[in-house]
Scaffold this motif. Structure first.
Motif, PDB file in Angstrom:
ATOM      1  N   ALA A   1      60.609  31.547  95.838  1.00  0.00           N
ATOM      2  CA  ALA A   1      59.463  32.496  95.821  1.00  0.00           C
ATOM      3  C   ALA A   1      59.180  32.986  94.463  1.00  0.00           C
ATOM      4  O   ALA A   1      58.061  32.938  93.588  1.00  0.00           O
ATOM      5  N   HIS A   2      60.442  33.319  93.669  1.00  0.00           N
ATOM      6  CA  HIS A   2      60.290  34.112  92.582  1.00  0.00           C
ATOM      7  C   HIS A   2      59.862  33.090  91.417  1.00  0.00           C
ATOM      8  O   HIS A   2      59.006  33.223  90.713  1.00  0.00           O
ATOM      9  N   HIS A   3      60.628  31.826  91.423  1.00  0.00           N
ATOM     10  CA  HIS A   3      60.290  30.743  90.289  1.00  0.00           C
ATOM     11  C   HIS A   3      59.048  30.213  90.428  1.00  0.00           C
ATOM     12  O   HIS A   3      58.422  29.990  89.299  1.00  0.00           O
TER      13      HIS A   3
ATOM     14  N   GLU B   1      63.024  39.944  94.308  1.00  0.00           N
ATOM     15  CA  GLU B   1      61.890  39.901  95.304  1.00  0.00           C
ATOM     16  C   GLU B   1      61.038  41.068  94.772  1.00  0.00           C
ATOM     17  O   GLU B   1      59.690  40.817  95.209  1.00  0.00           O
ATOM     18  N   ALA B   2      61.380  42.118  94.495  1.00  0.00           N
ATOM     19  CA  ALA B   2      60.405  43.258  93.947  1.00  0.00           C
ATOM     20  C   ALA B   2      59.553  42.837  92.861  1.00  0.00           C
ATOM     21  O   ALA B   2      58.286  42.960  92.986  1.00  0.00           O
ATOM     22  N   LEU B   3      60.360  41.918  91.727  1.00  0.00           N
ATOM     23  CA  LEU B   3      59.470  41.494  90.807  1.00  0.00           C
ATOM     24  C   LEU B   3      58.412  40.653  91.037  1.00  0.00           C
ATOM     25  O   LEU B   3      57.383  40.254  90.589  1.00  0.00           O
ATOM     26  N   THR B   4      58.951  39.790  92.081  1.00  0.00           N
ATOM     27  CA  THR B   4      57.990  38.575  92.639  1.00  0.00           C
ATOM     28  C   THR B   4      56.861  39.210  93.341  1.00  0.00           C
ATOM     29  O   THR B   4      55.647  38.810  92.918  1.00  0.00           O
ATOM     30  N   ASN B   5      56.935  40.037  93.955  1.00  0.00           N
ATOM     31  CA  ASN B   5      55.633  40.965  94.395  1.00  0.00           C
ATOM     32  C   ASN B   5      54.715  41.450  93.449  1.00  0.00           C
ATOM     33  O   ASN B   5      53.625  41.591  93.582  1.00  0.00           O
TER      34      ASN B   5
END
Length: 388
Positions: A186-188, A294-298
């Motif tokens: 998800a992040h990448h 996860e927070a930065l992905t959001n």
């Protein structure tokens, strides 16, 4: 080289042959004990009173009946009763080890009656002594068989519980792997998506920016593949029964790289570390890293260019991680709905390592993720005592 365990039927056959040979030898000594010499019928009955125990595990009641009938016939012909006793004793034990107590008690009564019958037709033993011996031997055999049956049942229950525990552990491990894959991909993919959009937008007007975006996509995809390879390596080592390799997942030392990638995606992120940074248990570092990721992905998905603060505070007994985003009051879907795999993964990670996490909107707008983790088992106990 590992030795093969003999099959039960092989062991029982050897036992039956040994008992038959012993019974025949004792029968040959019966004359010295004042009993008649064995003839052909006596030898046949001795064999029938012992050899069937080779099948005692397959048909215990049938074997018990055969050896008892053969023993009664042998005793009825006036031969020495002791020579025919071994097979019936083992058969009674076997019945008690596989059948309920009421069936074992019935078989014990039959064997006791046979023993009393042998004492009645013999003038050398008193009836009281024979009855006492019969009750004693039969009671011991039934008790021993019952203990063996209960031990076997407990062993089966234990194996079933261990198999169920193993299934639960496999399911938990699959869930952990699924969360790891979600966090990595998800992040990448979010970073790659943002950079690909930027590169397409400026491809004709700003070649330098487009080139930088493509470089970021290359670096991010390479790192994603490296993390996936690490995870697959751990899985293969588990499958082969080997030891788990050290630190297969990212640690807090790589937070700066994570922040740089998000900045390259157009999000102004500031990393602030308070206290003295120190190595922490791998699980704690991985948990903190994944929550920040996860927070930065959001942020990339929902608030795009809003300023974001990532803070790490190293205290004596705990680590506090916070990600604060001022996204003009826009709340990510996982927060507003209370669901989503990302939020569930954060909470499960925090719970696994004895920490606490809060995710929600800020009063001045945007949202915040705050995670507190004890840095060791001792620190967890210290925190529990402090909050009492």
């Amino acid at each position: 080289m590992r030795m093969r365990t003999p099959r039960p039927v092989t062991v029982d056959t050897l036992i039956a042959l040994a008992m038959t040979a012993t019974a025949v030898r004792l029968g040959q000594l019966s004359v010295a004990q004042g009993w008649p010499e064995l003839d052909a019928s006596a030898y046949v009955l001795l064999v029938l009173a012992h050899l069937p125990v080779a099948l005692r595990r397959r048909a215990p009641l049938v074997v018990f009946a055969v050896v008892q009938v053969a023993g009664i016939a042998y005793i009825g012909l006036g031969y020495w009763p002791v020579a025919s006793a071994f097979g019936s004793m083992l058969a009674l034990y076997t019945v008690a080890s596989v059948h309920p107590a009421r069936i074992a008690a019935g078989c014990a009564a039959v064997m006791t009656a046979k023993w009393v019958y042998a004492g009645v037709i013999s003038d050398s033993l008193s009836t009281g002594l024979v009855v006492g011996q019969a009750l004693l031997y039969c009671s011991v055999l039934v008790w021993s068989g019952t203990l063996a049956r209960r031990s076997h049942a407990l062993g089966q229950q234990l194996r079933a519980e261990q198999a169920e525990r193993a299934r639960r552990e496999v399911a938990a491990e699959r869930g952990r792997i699924a969360r790891e894959l979600h966090d990595v991909v998800a992040h990448h993919m979010s970073v790659i998506s943002v950079q690909a959009g930027l590169a397409r937008f400026v491809l004709d007007s700003d070649a330098t920016t487009a080139r930088d975006a493509l470089t970021t996509i290359e670096d991010t995809s390479t790192e994603a593949l490296e993390e996936l390879r690490r995870m697959l390596k751990v899985l293969r080592e588990h499958d082969l029964g080997g030891a788990e390799s050290a630190a297969p997942m990212p640690t807090l030392a790589r937070l700066d790289d994570l922040v740089q990638r998000v900045r390259a995606g157009g999000v102004p992120v500031e990393l602030n570390i308070q206290g003295t940074a120190r190595p922490l248990p791998p699980g704690v570092e991985l948990c903190a890293y994944r929550v920040v990721q996860e927070a930065l992905t959001n942020v990339l998905k929902h608030t795009h260019h809003a300023a974001t603060q990532v803070r790490l505070h190293y205290a004596k007994h705990e680590l506090t991680v916070s990600v604060t985003n001022g996204g003009e009051g826009k709340i990510p879907a996982i927060v507003s709905s209370g669901g989503g795999h990302g939020l569930i993964g954060m909470r499960e990670r925090a719970k696994l390592y004895g920490g606490t996490i809060s995710v929600g909107p800020c009063a001045e707008g945007g949202f915040a993720v705050s995670l507190t983790l004890p840095t060791s088992a001792t620190a967890a106990r210290w925190r529990d005592e402090r909050t009492r």
